[in-house]
Design an enzyme around this catalytic site. Structure first.
Site, PDB file in Angstrom:
ATOM      1  CB  SER A  41     -45.108 -12.549  42.114  1.00 22.54           C
ATOM      2  OG  SER A  41     -43.717 -12.675  42.370  1.00 22.54           O
ATOM      3  CG  ASP A 335     -41.749 -16.374  35.499  1.00 27.84           C
ATOM      4  OD1 ASP A 335     -41.019 -16.581  36.483  1.00 27.84           O
ATOM      5  OD2 ASP A 335     -42.809 -15.721  35.580  1.00 27.84           O
ATOM      6  CG  HIS A 338     -42.568 -16.014  39.509  1.00 31.18           C
ATOM      7  ND1 HIS A 338     -42.550 -15.101  38.467  1.00 31.18           N
ATOM      8  CD2 HIS A 338     -42.756 -15.289  40.646  1.00 31.18           C
ATOM      9  CE1 HIS A 338     -42.726 -13.883  38.948  1.00 31.18           C
ATOM     10  NE2 HIS A 338     -42.859 -13.971  40.264  1.00 31.18           N
TER      11      HIS A 338
END
Length: 370
Positions: A41, A335, A338
């Site tokens: 991600s 978040d 990340h």
């Protein structure tokens, strides 16, 4: 009296003209003609949007609030990620997600987009198959490499074998992965922790990655950009378990041990094949420097996420019902897992032009010219 002029030799002019004449429209004369991205991600640009069962998606606001379009794209960020910034630095467009190029009949389109690069990265992905058990569906690295073989096949058809090899030998193969394997191992319900000791597990990660890098080499990759695992025990989702917001030092310790194994792997890999070159970024040290000296980079919040809910905004991911900070540049994390766009830009700076203490045996700026 005649004066000397900086006129390139005729052979250079002729070869440059021929290159532009033959390939200019496809970008094959550029120092970096393509960038192929593999990972999780941290560099996903939207592949997970095409996975119907995945719980790891960033296709809703407030993700993308600072992206040029102002909309969520599938990037786990308020804006661009490190892969976007690195592509920009080497003069390429951001690589499109592989699954956006695949028809509903699972056939790769004939788009020329594959020439300048493709992203295979997937949120929740790991080096090892099964790492995505927390997220139900992702594209593990083994499958990402399998997808790349389809792109390789198409490039050979488009350019012919010799031209495709020349193109790929100058392209960058970016690999940013490993965090999810470690997160999964240290999860209290982990199956892997019942089968392996921590050392056995990181050794398995390294040996599996080596086999996949060899496969990429067999399919034309010569220039690798590899990122180590960062200080993942200090992300908000790990800090929230401490009453004082401290880092999870156990997972940080094994992140470093994995990185040590990865560095040894890369040294062996290069000695086995003389035409392999790589740039390794010690992301752990880069990230730790941001945590230890936040004021240098204008960070005022290194523990709490910008977007989320609950303790350290790490009890819930970034969704439309979450709140988010007004100044994203002063937050290290976007978040619960990340980095913010600003943090990602700093990582990309280190990867591209960082000193040898953190980016070795050369940085990407030097790798491009090898």
């Amino acid at each position: 009296m005649a004066t000397s002029m900086n006129i390139p030799p005729l052979s250079f002019i002729t070869s440059s003209f021929l290159c532009v004449l033959l390939f200019g429209a496809r970008g094959l004369c550029e120092p970096v003609p393509g960038m192929y991205v593999f990972g999780d991600s941290l560099v996903d640009v939207g592949n997970n949007n095409y996975l119907p069962l995945s719980l790891a998606k960033a296709n809703l606001p407030h993700n993308g609030v600072d992206f040029p379009t102002g909309k969520a794209t599938g990037r786990f960020s308020n804006g661009r990620n490190a892969a976007d910034f690195l592509a920009e630095k080497v003069g390429l467009p951001s690589a499109p997600p592989f699954l956006s190029l695949v028809s509903r009949f699972k056939k790769l389109s004939s788009s020329n987009a594959t020439v300048t690069g493709v992203s295979f990265a997937s949120g929740g992905a790991g080096i090892l198959d099964g790492t995505d058990e927390l997220y139900r569906q992702s594209i593990p690295l083994t499958k990402q490499v399998g997808y790349y073989s389809l792109v390789h096949e198409q490039l050979v058809q488009q350019l012919d074998s010799d031209e495709a090899q020349a193109h790929l030998s100058k392209s960058l193969f970016v690999v940013v992965i490993g965090s999810n394997d470690l997160f999964n191992y240290f999860n209290k319900n982990s199956k892997a922790s019942k089968e392996y000791t921590p050392q056995q597990f990181v050794d398995l990660m390294v040996s599996t990655l080596k086999g996949l890098l060899k496969r990429l080499y067999e399919l034309g990759a010569h220039k690798f950009v590899i990122s180590g695992v960062g200080v993942i025990g200090c992300c908000p989702v790990q800090r929230k378990h401490s009453a004082t917001g401290d880092c999870n030092e156990e997972i940080n310790t094994w992140s470093m041990k994995y990185n040590d194994g990865l560095k040894s792997l890369l040294q062996e890999f290069m000695t086995e094949s003389s035409d392999i070159h790589y740039s390794y970024c010690e992301t752990y040290d880069v990230m730790n420097n941001l945590i230890q000296h936040p004021e240098t980079y204008e960070f005022t919040e290194i523990k709490e996420a910008c977007c989320g809910r609950g303790t350290l905004k790490a009890e819930f991911p970034c969704t439309p019902i979450s709140t988010y900070c007004s100044n994203r540049k002063n937050h290290l994390f976007w978040d619960l897992y990340h980095p913010t766009e600003h943090t990602s830009s700093l990582f990309a700076d280190s990867i591209y032009s960082g000193p040898q203490q953190t980016t070795f045996p050369m940085n990407v700026e030097q790798l491009v010219n090898v």
